[in-house]
Design a protein around this motif. Structure first.
Motif, PDB file in Angstrom:
ATOM      1  N   GLY A  81       0.830  -1.202   0.000  1.00 60.98           N
ATOM      2  CA  GLY A  81       0.000   0.000   0.000  1.00 60.98           C
ATOM      3  C   GLY A  81       0.866   1.255   0.000  1.00 60.98           C
ATOM      4  O   GLY A  81       0.614   2.210  -0.735  1.00 60.98           O
ATOM      5  N   ILE A  85       1.035   4.462  -2.668  1.00 54.50           N
ATOM      6  CA  ILE A  85       0.844   5.865  -2.295  1.00 54.50           C
ATOM      7  C   ILE A  85       2.069   6.679  -2.720  1.00 54.50           C
ATOM      8  O   ILE A  85       1.958   7.775  -3.272  1.00 54.50           O
ATOM      9  N   GLU A 148      -8.768   9.771   3.973  1.00 55.10           N
ATOM     10  CA  GLU A 148      -9.124   8.406   4.372  1.00 55.10           C
ATOM     11  C   GLU A 148     -10.493   8.486   5.037  1.00 55.10           C
ATOM     12  O   GLU A 148     -10.670   9.286   5.956  1.00 55.10           O
ATOM     13  N   ASP A 177      -8.143   7.050   0.050  1.00 55.82           N
ATOM     14  CA  ASP A 177      -7.716   5.719   0.476  1.00 55.82           C
ATOM     15  C   ASP A 177      -8.977   4.959   0.902  1.00 55.82           C
ATOM     16  O   ASP A 177      -9.614   5.296   1.902  1.00 55.82           O
ATOM     17  N   PHE A 180     -10.431   0.747   4.094  1.00 59.21           N
ATOM     18  CA  PHE A 180     -11.300   0.280   5.182  1.00 59.21           C
ATOM     19  C   PHE A 180     -12.639  -0.262   4.687  1.00 59.21           C
ATOM     20  O   PHE A 180     -13.183  -1.188   5.273  1.00 59.21           O
ATOM     21  N   SER A 199      -4.480  -0.372   0.287  1.00 55.66           N
ATOM     22  CA  SER A 199      -3.566  -1.416   0.682  1.00 55.66           C
ATOM     23  C   SER A 199      -4.333  -2.706   0.369  1.00 55.66           C
ATOM     24  O   SER A 199      -5.278  -3.054   1.073  1.00 55.66           O
ATOM     25  N   LYS A 202      -5.189  -5.722   2.857  1.00 56.21           N
ATOM     26  CA  LYS A 202      -6.298  -5.783   3.802  1.00 56.21           C
ATOM     27  C   LYS A 202      -7.495  -6.517   3.169  1.00 56.21           C
ATOM     28  O   LYS A 202      -7.349  -7.660   2.780  1.00 56.21           O
TER      29      LYS A 202
HETATM   30  C1  LIG Z   1      -2.276  -0.835   5.843  1.00 60.00           C
HETATM   31  C2  LIG Z   1      -2.703   0.460   5.300  1.00 60.00           C
HETATM   32  C3  LIG Z   1      -1.893   1.188   4.429  1.00 60.00           C
HETATM   33  C4  LIG Z   1      -0.485   0.741   4.053  1.00 60.00           C
HETATM   34  O1  LIG Z   1      -0.508  -0.438   3.331  1.00 60.00           O
HETATM   35  P1  LIG Z   1       0.680  -1.544   3.328  1.00 60.00           P
HETATM   36  O2  LIG Z   1       0.156  -2.588   2.423  1.00 60.00           O
HETATM   37  O3  LIG Z   1       0.843  -1.984   4.750  1.00 60.00           O
HETATM   38  O4  LIG Z   1       1.886  -0.855   2.817  1.00 60.00           O
HETATM   39  C5  LIG Z   1      -2.396   2.374   3.912  1.00 60.00           C
HETATM   40  N1  LIG Z   1      -3.621   2.827   4.243  1.00 60.00           N
HETATM   41  C6  LIG Z   1      -4.415   2.154   5.095  1.00 60.00           C
HETATM   42  C7  LIG Z   1      -5.754   2.697   5.420  1.00 60.00           C
HETATM   43  C8  LIG Z   1      -4.001   0.951   5.638  1.00 60.00           C
HETATM   44  O5  LIG Z   1      -4.788   0.298   6.498  1.00 60.00           O
END
Ligand SMILES: *Cc1c(COP(=O)(O)O)cnc(C)c1O
Length: 386
Positions: A81, A85, A148, A177, A180, A199, A202
């Motif tokens: 993630g 970015i 976010e 982003d 979530f 990301s 997740k």
């Molecule tokens: C985990 C996360 C990231 C970063 O992603 P990675 O895959 O860990 O580099 C960015 N934004 C949000 C909201 C996240 O939960």
């Protein structure tokens, strides 16, 4: 509507877009093209693939799939993630100004302040749940607003449609982003976003077995720049990792439905529990933005935070969980429970945490898709330690 020409539904696209059977063998699953290079027919004549940093068929399939799920024109995937970015930030230059949320995933302000500020990009942090403070922070040199929603771990929402109208008026990109909620519950591009990042580690991948990131684009110039960054900087997602996400997204719709059902049940349980002082979940009618949550999202998701009263109480409880696992990250099939003050938001510092309202007694849960009665029973027995 003519069924044959209408766009297939979300779950159908998750399973089939970019995931068409292999043309050569009929393999129903996209093959993992584990290759670094491609044989060329003669000088300058090839099948569109030259070197795997530049392009890989497994990666191309995933990029088609994710673009479709977010309603973008194309997407580009990266090694994490954060790599995604970082890649999108290469669209901005020294002297450009960025307005960002004041309660972002901890790695994002770290990238902004400790890496990109050194290259001359300027950042201002505001509470993006207040549209007017976003508008006030925009200057002549502002090129991007970075949001976010909901935030981590306070679950504050930002009104994407209202912010996108401000951005359009001021000729500023809106980047969202969407990690979530996943595209299943929230469609930022339909609400006016210019780019969406995730990301994929997740909910999109969903099984806590690989890192990844994606930027979904709405304009050809963005796609061109991100393709260039894949080639020039090289933080691409490996074919195996692409394949994991392709497999994960096939069940995104059913997983999110179950995450949401379990999330609501766990939130209801926590609200009535005597040891829990406050619950942060957009699906609760007393959430200050409950109305916005219902308008902007088609579900409330699986992310819940709650207040145990003190670091000691949080610790007592977290030591006792059995079904839930204490750990960072979120969005997997298993319930993960974390302590923001010492884990995800440790780098923010005590003062920074106080400013945004993260207490030492706050606990965050990413509710998994186990039997919800087992999750609730586990939380109940763990809370009895307080
Ligand atoms: C985990 C996360 C990231 C970063 O992603 P990675 O895959 O860990 O580099 C960015 N934004 C949000 C909201 C996240 O939960």
């Amino acid at each position: 509507m003519n069924k044959k020409t209408s766009t297939p539904g979300f779950a159908t696209r998750a399973i089939h877009t970019g995931q068409e059977p292999d043309a050569e063998t009929g393999a129903v699953t996209v093959p993992i093209y584990a290759t670094s290079t491609y044989v060329q027919q003669e000088i300058g004549k090839h099948k569109g693939y030259e070197y795997a940093r530049v392009s890989n068929p497994t990666r191309t399939r995933l990029e088609e799939n994710l673009a479709s799920l977010e309603g973008g024109i194309a997407s580009r995937v990266f090694a994490s993630g954060m790599a995604a970015i970082n890649a999108l930030c290469t669209m901005y230059k020294s002297g450009d100004h960025v307005v960002a949320g004041n309660n972002l995933y901890g790695g994002v302000p770290r990238l902004f302040n400790q890496v990109l500020a050194g290259y001359g990009i300027e950042f201002a942090y505001v509470d993006t749940s207040d549209v007017r403070s976003v508008e006030r922070a925009i200057r002549k040199s502002t090129r991007m607003v970075y949001v976010e929603t909901p935030t981590n771990p306070l679950m504050a929402l930002s009104d994407l449609k209202a912010i996108s109208e401000v951005c359009r008026r001021k000729h500023v990109d809106l980047v969202v982003d969407n990690t979530f909620m996943s595209p299943y519950f929230q469609q930022p591009i339909a609400l006016g976003a210019d780019m969406v990042v995730h990301s994929t580690t997740k909910f999109l991948n969903g099984h806590s077995d690989g890192l990844g990131g994606v930027v979904v684009c709405t304009r050809p110039g963005q796609v061109e720049q991100l393709s260039f960054v894949q080639k020039a900087a090289g933080a691409i997602l490996s074919p195996f990792e692409c394949w994991l996400v392709l497999r994960g997204v096939k069940t995104l719709a059913v997983r999110m439905e179950q995450h949401d059902r379990n999330g609501r049940a766990v939130a209801d349980f926590l609200v009535q529990h005597k040891k829990v002082r406050k619950v942060f979940y957009p699906g609760l009618p007393d959430h200050p933005q409950f109305e916005l949550a219902k308008q902007q999202m088609t579900g409330f998701g699986a992310m819940i935070s709650f207040e145990t009263g003190s670091l000691n109480n949080a610790n007592k409880m977290l030591r006792k969980v059995r079904v839930c696992s204490l750990g960072e990250s979120l969005g997997g099939v298993e319930t993960l429970i974390s302590h923001p003050a010492t884990m995800t938001h440790a780098a923010v510092g005590e003062r920074g945490r106080k400013e945004i309202g993260i207490t030492d007694g706050m606990v965050r849960i990413s509710v998994g898709i186990e039997d919800v009665d087992d999750i609730i029973a586990d939380l109940d027995q763990a809370l009895s330690a307080i």
